[in-house]
Design a protein around this motif. Sequence first.
Motif, PDB file in Angstrom:
ATOM      1  N   MET A 212       0.815  -1.212   0.000  1.00 55.83           N
ATOM      2  CA  MET A 212       0.000   0.000   0.000  1.00 55.83           C
ATOM      3  C   MET A 212       0.852   1.267   0.000  1.00 55.83           C
ATOM      4  N   VAL A 213       2.006   1.232   0.652  1.00 56.84           N
ATOM      5  CA  VAL A 213       2.836   2.435   0.762  1.00 56.84           C
ATOM      6  C   VAL A 213       4.012   2.419  -0.202  1.00 56.84           C
ATOM      7  N   ALA A 214       4.053   1.465  -1.113  1.00 59.78           N
ATOM      8  CA  ALA A 214       5.180   1.352  -2.047  1.00 59.78           C
ATOM      9  C   ALA A 214       5.460   2.640  -2.816  1.00 59.78           C
ATOM     10  N   PRO A 215       4.442   3.400  -3.260  1.00 61.19           N
ATOM     11  CA  PRO A 215       4.740   4.637  -3.997  1.00 61.19           C
ATOM     12  C   PRO A 215       5.508   5.684  -3.182  1.00 61.19           C
ATOM     13  N   TYR A 216       5.525   5.559  -1.852  1.00 58.33           N
ATOM     14  CA  TYR A 216       6.202   6.537  -0.995  1.00 58.33           C
ATOM     15  C   TYR A 216       7.609   6.100  -0.626  1.00 58.33           C
ATOM     16  N   GLN A 217       8.051   4.964  -1.153  1.00 59.35           N
ATOM     17  CA  GLN A 217       9.367   4.455  -0.797  1.00 59.35           C
ATOM     18  C   GLN A 217      10.451   5.447  -1.196  1.00 59.35           C
ATOM     19  N   GLY A 218      11.356   5.732  -0.262  1.00 55.81           N
ATOM     20  CA  GLY A 218      12.442   6.661  -0.525  1.00 55.81           C
ATOM     21  C   GLY A 218      12.151   8.092  -0.153  1.00 55.81           C
ATOM     22  N   LYS A 219      10.887   8.416   0.122  1.00 54.34           N
ATOM     23  CA  LYS A 219      10.554   9.784   0.519  1.00 54.34           C
ATOM     24  C   LYS A 219      10.851   9.989   1.995  1.00 54.34           C
ATOM     25  N   PRO A 220      11.229  11.213   2.385  1.00 50.14           N
ATOM     26  CA  PRO A 220      11.524  11.480   3.800  1.00 50.14           C
ATOM     27  C   PRO A 220      10.250  11.409   4.636  1.00 50.14           C
ATOM     28  N   PRO A 221      10.354  11.049   5.918  1.00 51.42           N
ATOM     29  CA  PRO A 221       9.183  11.011   6.791  1.00 51.42           C
ATOM     30  C   PRO A 221       8.533  12.399   6.916  1.00 51.42           C
ATOM     31  N   VAL A 222       7.264  12.391   7.234  1.00 55.40           N
ATOM     32  CA  VAL A 222       6.544  13.649   7.442  1.00 55.40           C
ATOM     33  C   VAL A 222       6.985  14.258   8.766  1.00 55.40           C
ATOM     34  N   ALA A 223       7.381  15.513   8.749  1.00 56.10           N
ATOM     35  CA  ALA A 223       7.789  16.203   9.968  1.00 56.10           C
ATOM     36  C   ALA A 223       6.572  16.423  10.864  1.00 56.10           C
ATOM     37  N   PRO A 224       6.731  16.318  12.189  1.00 53.64           N
ATOM     38  CA  PRO A 224       5.581  16.487  13.094  1.00 53.64           C
ATOM     39  C   PRO A 224       4.863  17.811  12.923  1.00 53.64           C
ATOM     40  N   ASP A 225       5.608  18.889  12.577  1.00 49.82           N
ATOM     41  CA  ASP A 225       4.960  20.196  12.445  1.00 49.82           C
ATOM     42  C   ASP A 225       4.262  20.367  11.097  1.00 49.82           C
ATOM     43  N   ARG A 226       4.317  19.346  10.234  1.00 48.87           N
ATOM     44  CA  ARG A 226       3.667  19.435   8.937  1.00 48.87           C
ATOM     45  C   ARG A 226       2.504  18.440   8.798  1.00 48.87           C
ATOM     46  N   LEU A 227       2.126  17.836   9.913  1.00 47.79           N
ATOM     47  CA  LEU A 227       1.024  16.879   9.873  1.00 47.79           C
ATOM     48  C   LEU A 227      -0.288  17.583   9.551  1.00 47.79           C
ATOM     49  N   ALA A 228      -1.107  16.926   8.753  1.00 49.23           N
ATOM     50  CA  ALA A 228      -2.402  17.488   8.367  1.00 49.23           C
ATOM     51  C   ALA A 228      -3.362  17.481   9.550  1.00 49.23           C
ATOM     52  N   SER A 229      -4.424  18.265   9.440  1.00 48.89           N
ATOM     53  CA  SER A 229      -5.474  18.292  10.454  1.00 48.89           C
ATOM     54  C   SER A 229      -6.052  16.898  10.634  1.00 48.89           C
ATOM     55  N   LEU A 230      -6.192  16.478  11.899  1.00 49.52           N
ATOM     56  CA  LEU A 230      -6.734  15.153  12.152  1.00 49.52           C
ATOM     57  C   LEU A 230      -8.211  15.073  11.761  1.00 49.52           C
ATOM     58  N   ASP A 231      -8.921  16.180  11.829  1.00 49.29           N
ATOM     59  CA  ASP A 231     -10.308  16.187  11.375  1.00 49.29           C
ATOM     60  C   ASP A 231     -10.391  15.924   9.872  1.00 49.29           C
ATOM     61  N   ARG A 232      -9.462  16.483   9.097  1.00 48.18           N
ATOM     62  CA  ARG A 232      -9.434  16.219   7.660  1.00 48.18           C
ATOM     63  C   ARG A 232      -9.069  14.763   7.379  1.00 48.18           C
ATOM     64  N   VAL A 233      -8.158  14.215   8.170  1.00 46.67           N
ATOM     65  CA  VAL A 233      -7.762  12.815   8.008  1.00 46.67           C
ATOM     66  C   VAL A 233      -8.964  11.896   8.219  1.00 46.67           C
ATOM     67  N   VAL A 234      -9.715  12.125   9.293  1.00 47.47           N
ATOM     68  CA  VAL A 234     -10.884  11.294   9.587  1.00 47.47           C
ATOM     69  C   VAL A 234     -11.962  11.481   8.524  1.00 47.47           C
ATOM     70  N   ALA A 235     -12.141  12.703   8.056  1.00 48.72           N
ATOM     71  CA  ALA A 235     -13.133  12.948   7.004  1.00 48.72           C
ATOM     72  C   ALA A 235     -12.791  12.163   5.739  1.00 48.72           C
ATOM     73  N   THR A 236     -11.511  12.103   5.392  1.00 47.20           N
ATOM     74  CA  THR A 236     -11.085  11.323   4.225  1.00 47.20           C
ATOM     75  C   THR A 236     -11.383   9.839   4.422  1.00 47.20           C
ATOM     76  N   ALA A 237     -11.109   9.332   5.628  1.00 49.96           N
ATOM     77  CA  ALA A 237     -11.361   7.921   5.912  1.00 49.96           C
ATOM     78  C   ALA A 237     -12.856   7.606   5.878  1.00 49.96           C
ATOM     79  N   ARG A 238     -13.675   8.501   6.415  1.00 47.49           N
ATOM     80  CA  ARG A 238     -15.128   8.279   6.387  1.00 47.49           C
ATOM     81  C   ARG A 238     -15.655   8.271   4.954  1.00 47.49           C
ATOM     82  N   GLU A 239     -15.127   9.143   4.131  1.00 44.89           N
ATOM     83  CA  GLU A 239     -15.573   9.205   2.741  1.00 44.89           C
ATOM     84  C   GLU A 239     -15.198   7.930   1.993  1.00 44.89           C
ATOM     85  N   ALA A 240     -14.061   7.344   2.351  1.00 40.72           N
ATOM     86  CA  ALA A 240     -13.602   6.123   1.674  1.00 40.72           C
ATOM     87  C   ALA A 240     -14.344   4.879   2.145  1.00 40.72           C
TER      88      ALA A 240
END
Length: 397
Positions: free
Chosen positions: A232-260
Motif C-alpha cells: 500500500m505504501v510502495a509509492p512513498y518508498q524513498g521519501k523522507p518522513p513527514v515532519a511532526p509540524d507538517r502533519l495534516a489536520s486530524l479532522d481532515r484525516v478522519v473525514a477522508t477515511a469516512r468518505e472512503a
Amino acid sequence: MTARTIRIWSATHKWTSLICTAFMLLLCLTGLPLIFHHELDHLLGNEVEPPEMAAGTPHVSLDTVIAAAKAQRPGDVIQYVGWDPDEPDIVFVSMAKTVDAPPSELKPVVLDARTAKVLNEPKTQEGFMYVMFTLHVDLFAGLPGKLFLGAMGLLLVVAIISGVVLYAPFMRKLTFGTVRVQKSRRLKWLDTHNLLGVVTLVWALVVGFTGVINTWADLVIQLWRYDQLATMVAPYQGKPPVAPDRLASLDRVVATAREATPGMTPSFIAFPGTLFSSAHHHMVAMRGNAPLTKRLIRPVLVDGETAALTDTRELPWYLTALLVSQPLHFGDYGGMPMKIIWALLDIVTIIVLGSGLYLWVARRRTSVEARLGETVEEDRAIPDLTPAPVALRRPAE
C-alpha cells in the motif's frame, strides 16, 4: 481400537496434559477476573466515565482534543488516538517520548470528546488487573512468553483430542456420564474428571484455539506490515518522513477515511511512524457498527501531510482471524450473560485440572495391588487409562 493403539493415545494424553497443566491452571485463574475486566475496573475505581451532560451534546473537533492532550504532556508525541465503542464520548490518546517508543512506554491520556477536558491519566502498568493481564498474556516475558504459552496451548488441544479418543473405550461398558459413587475415591474422581471434561469439550477447544491465535498477535501484525502495508505504501518508498509540524489536520484525516468507507466508524488512528502505519501516513482503522463487524477493522491509509487518500483494502484472512479470536476468547460478544457462561465453564475447567492432578498423584501413590484391583473393576480388556490432568483452558490473549 487395539490395546496398542489405546496405549499410544493414553501416553499422548498423559504427557501433553502433564506438560501444560500447571500453565493452564495459571491461565484459568488469571483469565477468570479478565472476563469481567470492565466491571472490576469500575469497582476498583479504574474505569473512566464521562461527566453527565445533555443527550446529544456535540463533540469538539479532534484537533482541539489533540491540542489538549499535547498541553497535558508537552514533552511527548502522540502515537495513537482511539475510541471505546461503548463510550463514544471519551477519546483515548496514547503518548510517548518518541513516535517509535515500544508499547510499554506509552502514557494514556483520557479526554472528554465534548469539552476536550482531561479526565484522567490512568496508570496502566500497575495494580491487580495489570498483573493478571500480563501473567495471562506473556508471563512478564514479552514475545518469548507469548510463544511459550502458545506452545502450551497447542499441547492443550492435543490433550483434549486424545482425551476424547480415550473416553469411548473407557466408557464402553458404562452408561455415558456414569459416576461410580460406590467405588473407590480415585475411581469417583476419575469418572467426574472425564464427565466434566466432555461437558466442557467444545468450549475448551474454542477458547484454547483462539488463545493460541492470540499469542501469535505480534507475528501476525508484522506479517501484515511486510505483506499488505508494504504494498500500500510502495509509492512513498524513498521519501523522507513527514515532519511532526507538517502533519495534516486530524479532522481532515478522519473525514477522508469516512468518505472512503461509508457507514463505518473510526476505531483508532495510528500516527505516522507507529507500528500500524508508515512514516508518511496516518492509518485510520474503520470499524462496522454491527455486533460482529465492530470488532473488525478496515485500514485506511491517509497521507500524513495532505490528508489525501492513499489506499484502503480489506484485511487479509490471518489478521481477520486474530481480530475475531480476541473477543471470542474472553466471551465479549454476548454481553453479561455470555461472560457468566464463560466464567462458569472456567470454574468447571479448574475442577477438571485439579482433579487431573489429583488422579495422577493418587495413581503414583497407590499400591500396585490396589491399582490392579481398580483396573479389573474398570474393564479387564482395557489398560488403566487414568488421564493426566486434561488442561481444558485458554492459552494467553
